[in-house]
Design a protein around this motif. Sequence first.
Motif, PDB file in Angstrom:
ATOM      1  N   GLU A  49       0.823  -1.203   0.000  1.00  0.00           N
ATOM      2  CA  GLU A  49       0.000   0.000   0.000  1.00  0.00           C
ATOM      3  C   GLU A  49       0.861   1.258   0.000  1.00  0.00           C
ATOM      4  OE1 GLU A  49      -3.118   2.699   0.106  1.00  0.00           O
ATOM      5  OE2 GLU A  49      -3.077   0.572  -0.445  1.00  0.00           O
ATOM      6  N   SER A  50       1.934   1.260   0.771  1.00  0.00           N
ATOM      7  CA  SER A  50       2.833   2.418   0.794  1.00  0.00           C
ATOM      8  C   SER A  50       3.500   2.625  -0.560  1.00  0.00           C
ATOM      9  CB  SER A  50       3.902   2.235   1.880  1.00  0.00           C
ATOM     10  OG  SER A  50       3.313   2.227   3.163  1.00  0.00           O
ATOM     11  N   LEU A  51       3.841   1.529  -1.227  1.00  0.00           N
ATOM     12  CA  LEU A  51       4.423   1.623  -2.572  1.00  0.00           C
ATOM     13  C   LEU A  51       3.416   2.195  -3.559  1.00  0.00           C
ATOM     14  CD1 LEU A  51       6.553  -1.600  -3.191  1.00  0.00           C
ATOM     15  CD2 LEU A  51       7.309   0.768  -3.400  1.00  0.00           C
ATOM     16  N   GLN A  52       2.155   1.783  -3.440  1.00  0.00           N
ATOM     17  CA  GLN A  52       1.120   2.292  -4.329  1.00  0.00           C
ATOM     18  C   GLN A  52       0.902   3.788  -4.122  1.00  0.00           C
ATOM     19  OE1 GLN A  52      -0.612   0.929  -6.879  1.00  0.00           O
ATOM     20  NE2 GLN A  52       0.664  -0.891  -6.692  1.00  0.00           N
ATOM     21  N   GLN A  53       0.934   4.225  -2.877  1.00  0.00           N
ATOM     22  CA  GLN A  53       0.781   5.650  -2.588  1.00  0.00           C
ATOM     23  C   GLN A  53       1.967   6.449  -3.130  1.00  0.00           C
ATOM     24  OE1 GLN A  53      -1.995   7.206  -1.233  1.00  0.00           O
ATOM     25  NE2 GLN A  53      -2.836   5.165  -1.601  1.00  0.00           N
ATOM     26  N   ALA A  54       3.166   5.883  -2.983  1.00  0.00           N
ATOM     27  CA  ALA A  54       4.361   6.547  -3.518  1.00  0.00           C
ATOM     28  C   ALA A  54       4.260   6.680  -5.033  1.00  0.00           C
ATOM     29  CB  ALA A  54       5.618   5.767  -3.129  1.00  0.00           C
ATOM     30  N   LEU A  55       3.746   5.633  -5.690  1.00  0.00           N
ATOM     31  CA  LEU A  55       3.577   5.668  -7.144  1.00  0.00           C
ATOM     32  C   LEU A  55       2.620   6.786  -7.553  1.00  0.00           C
ATOM     33  CD1 LEU A  55       3.847   4.567 -10.031  1.00  0.00           C
ATOM     34  CD2 LEU A  55       2.105   2.873  -9.454  1.00  0.00           C
ATOM     35  N   LYS A  56       1.517   6.942  -6.823  1.00  0.00           N
ATOM     36  CA  LYS A  56       0.550   7.993  -7.149  1.00  0.00           C
ATOM     37  C   LYS A  56       1.199   9.374  -7.070  1.00  0.00           C
ATOM     38  CE  LYS A  56      -3.564   5.463  -5.611  1.00  0.00           C
ATOM     39  NZ  LYS A  56      -4.663   5.417  -4.606  1.00  0.00           N
ATOM     40  N   LEU A  57       2.028   9.580  -6.034  1.00  0.00           N
ATOM     41  CA  LEU A  57       2.657  10.895  -5.857  1.00  0.00           C
ATOM     42  C   LEU A  57       3.724  11.151  -6.915  1.00  0.00           C
ATOM     43  CD1 LEU A  57       3.065  13.537  -4.405  1.00  0.00           C
ATOM     44  CD2 LEU A  57       4.495  12.349  -2.720  1.00  0.00           C
ATOM     45  N   THR A  58       4.618  10.188  -7.138  1.00  0.00           N
ATOM     46  CA  THR A  58       5.675  10.412  -8.132  1.00  0.00           C
ATOM     47  C   THR A  58       5.072  10.549  -9.532  1.00  0.00           C
ATOM     48  OG1 THR A  58       6.059   8.019  -8.358  1.00  0.00           O
ATOM     49  CG2 THR A  58       7.456   9.218  -6.792  1.00  0.00           C
ATOM     50  N   ARG A  59       4.015   9.793  -9.811  1.00  0.00           N
ATOM     51  CA  ARG A  59       3.370   9.904 -11.126  1.00  0.00           C
ATOM     52  C   ARG A  59       2.755  11.297 -11.315  1.00  0.00           C
ATOM     53  NH1 ARG A  59       0.035   5.004 -13.584  1.00  0.00           N
ATOM     54  NH2 ARG A  59       2.218   4.297 -13.668  1.00  0.00           N
ATOM     55  N   MET A  60       2.112  11.822 -10.271  1.00  0.00           N
ATOM     56  CA  MET A  60       1.522  13.145 -10.376  1.00  0.00           C
ATOM     57  C   MET A  60       2.601  14.199 -10.644  1.00  0.00           C
ATOM     58  SD  MET A  60      -0.748  15.305  -7.576  1.00  0.00           S
ATOM     59  CE  MET A  60       0.634  15.511  -6.427  1.00  0.00           C
ATOM     60  N   LEU A  61       3.707  14.114  -9.923  1.00  0.00           N
ATOM     61  CA  LEU A  61       4.769  15.110 -10.076  1.00  0.00           C
ATOM     62  C   LEU A  61       5.478  14.973 -11.422  1.00  0.00           C
ATOM     63  CD1 LEU A  61       6.269  14.979  -6.465  1.00  0.00           C
ATOM     64  CD2 LEU A  61       4.723  16.708  -7.418  1.00  0.00           C
ATOM     65  N   LEU A  62       5.672  13.736 -11.885  1.00  0.00           N
ATOM     66  CA  LEU A  62       6.319  13.523 -13.181  1.00  0.00           C
ATOM     67  C   LEU A  62       5.415  13.966 -14.325  1.00  0.00           C
ATOM     68  CD1 LEU A  62       7.955  10.049 -12.491  1.00  0.00           C
ATOM     69  CD2 LEU A  62       9.185  12.187 -12.908  1.00  0.00           C
ATOM     70  N   ASP A  63       4.121  13.663 -14.216  1.00  0.00           N
ATOM     71  CA  ASP A  63       3.192  14.082 -15.263  1.00  0.00           C
ATOM     72  C   ASP A  63       3.088  15.609 -15.330  1.00  0.00           C
ATOM     73  OD1 ASP A  63       2.727  11.464 -15.925  1.00  0.00           O
ATOM     74  OD2 ASP A  63       0.790  11.321 -14.905  1.00  0.00           O
ATOM     75  N   PHE A  64       3.242  16.259 -14.198  1.00  0.00           N
ATOM     76  CA  PHE A  64       3.219  17.721 -14.178  1.00  0.00           C
ATOM     77  C   PHE A  64       4.408  18.280 -14.956  1.00  0.00           C
ATOM     78  CE2 PHE A  64       4.471  21.763 -12.126  1.00  0.00           C
ATOM     79  CZ  PHE A  64       3.314  22.501 -12.328  1.00  0.00           C
ATOM     80  N   ARG A  65       5.554  17.625 -14.832  1.00  0.00           N
ATOM     81  CA  ARG A  65       6.770  18.075 -15.531  1.00  0.00           C
ATOM     82  C   ARG A  65       6.823  17.600 -16.972  1.00  0.00           C
ATOM     83  NH1 ARG A  65       9.058  22.334 -13.068  1.00  0.00           N
ATOM     84  NH2 ARG A  65       8.582  22.120 -10.839  1.00  0.00           N
ATOM     85  N   LEU A  66       6.135  16.504 -17.270  1.00  0.00           N
ATOM     86  CA  LEU A  66       6.174  15.921 -18.617  1.00  0.00           C
ATOM     87  C   LEU A  66       4.750  15.781 -19.144  1.00  0.00           C
ATOM     88  CD1 LEU A  66       8.839  13.149 -17.926  1.00  0.00           C
ATOM     89  CD2 LEU A  66       9.204  15.306 -19.141  1.00  0.00           C
ATOM     90  N   PRO A  67       4.084  16.909 -19.439  1.00  0.00           N
ATOM     91  CA  PRO A  67       2.685  16.846 -19.873  1.00  0.00           C
ATOM     92  C   PRO A  67       2.489  16.105 -21.192  1.00  0.00           C
ATOM     93  CG  PRO A  67       3.590  19.061 -20.187  1.00  0.00           C
ATOM     94  CD  PRO A  67       4.593  18.294 -19.376  1.00  0.00           C
ATOM     95  N   GLU A  68       3.559  15.978 -21.980  1.00  0.00           N
ATOM     96  CA  GLU A  68       3.434  15.252 -23.252  1.00  0.00           C
ATOM     97  C   GLU A  68       3.381  13.742 -23.035  1.00  0.00           C
ATOM     98  OE1 GLU A  68       7.874  15.395 -22.419  1.00  0.00           O
ATOM     99  OE2 GLU A  68       6.105  16.662 -22.081  1.00  0.00           O
ATOM    100  N   GLY A  69       3.622  13.295 -21.805  1.00  0.00           N
ATOM    101  CA  GLY A  69       3.549  11.874 -21.498  1.00  0.00           C
ATOM    102  C   GLY A  69       4.906  11.192 -21.507  1.00  0.00           C
ATOM    103  N   ILE A  70       4.916   9.981 -20.995  1.00  0.00           N
ATOM    104  CA  ILE A  70       6.135   9.163 -20.925  1.00  0.00           C
ATOM    105  C   ILE A  70       5.936   7.967 -21.847  1.00  0.00           C
ATOM    106  CG2 ILE A  70       7.669   7.859 -19.409  1.00  0.00           C
ATOM    107  CD1 ILE A  70       6.607   9.638 -17.091  1.00  0.00           C
TER     108      ILE A  70
END
Length: 248
Positions: free
Chosen positions: A212-233
């Motif tokens: 569960e902690s890993l899943q929460q970490a994924l949600k946060l890092t994904r949000m921050l990465l998507d903010f920096r890379l709006p064109e997608g990964i």
Amino acid sequence: MSSQAHRVNHEPAFLLTAKPWRESSLWLEVFSRRYGRVALLARSARKRQSELRGVLVPFVPMSASWYGSQELKTLHRAEWTGGWRQPQGKALFSGLYVNELVYKLTAREDPHPELYDALSRVMQTIAEESHHAAALRSFEWRLLTELGFAPDLTQDEHGQPVLAERQYWLRPEHAPLPLDDANGLPPHEVQGLAMRGADLIQLHSGVFENTESLQQALKLTRMLLDFRLPEGIKSRQVLQQMQQFQTA
């Protein structure tokens, strides 16, 4: 001054991308320990007899020597330094994902030795361990932190320590906000993510207690990465498409 004077020898590096250049050469982007991301021209590297053909591979450490004073340097020599085998199967996508993040988020010739060391650690883990989600989350956080894109997870927006038992509201470019205070946010700041303080503390430390902690970490890092890379990964999109095809 001659471009030969601007020479770098035996620099630890990872190959991020390689694309054809003119008839027989390659344009490389490498991430080096002391010089950050560097663009290199590997002359004649696509010729069958080139000694570089078996050396210029991603995901494993190499030693690179180059010269030149322009943004595009000339690769003089490259050697594989050993370490681990290339990742296979799904792990290959993890390696591609990491390389894409480093390539897209770093600036050329901006040194980050600690990020290089983190890149080396995560590549070894991807290659050697089938379960490497924790290593990916830790690397994402190190990358965001090194580049100044991550919030401080040790204190909230009011300067108070983040407490394990409290709930917080996370938004790009903001410190954690106690969830009780999020109701008064203006509409353009409502987009975010609620997280337990315990999960923030674990992400900051790089030690995850459970899935569960890993899943929460994924949600946060994904949000921050998507903010920096709006064109997608791209590597993430390809993997998701493959998984959808396999389950269809």
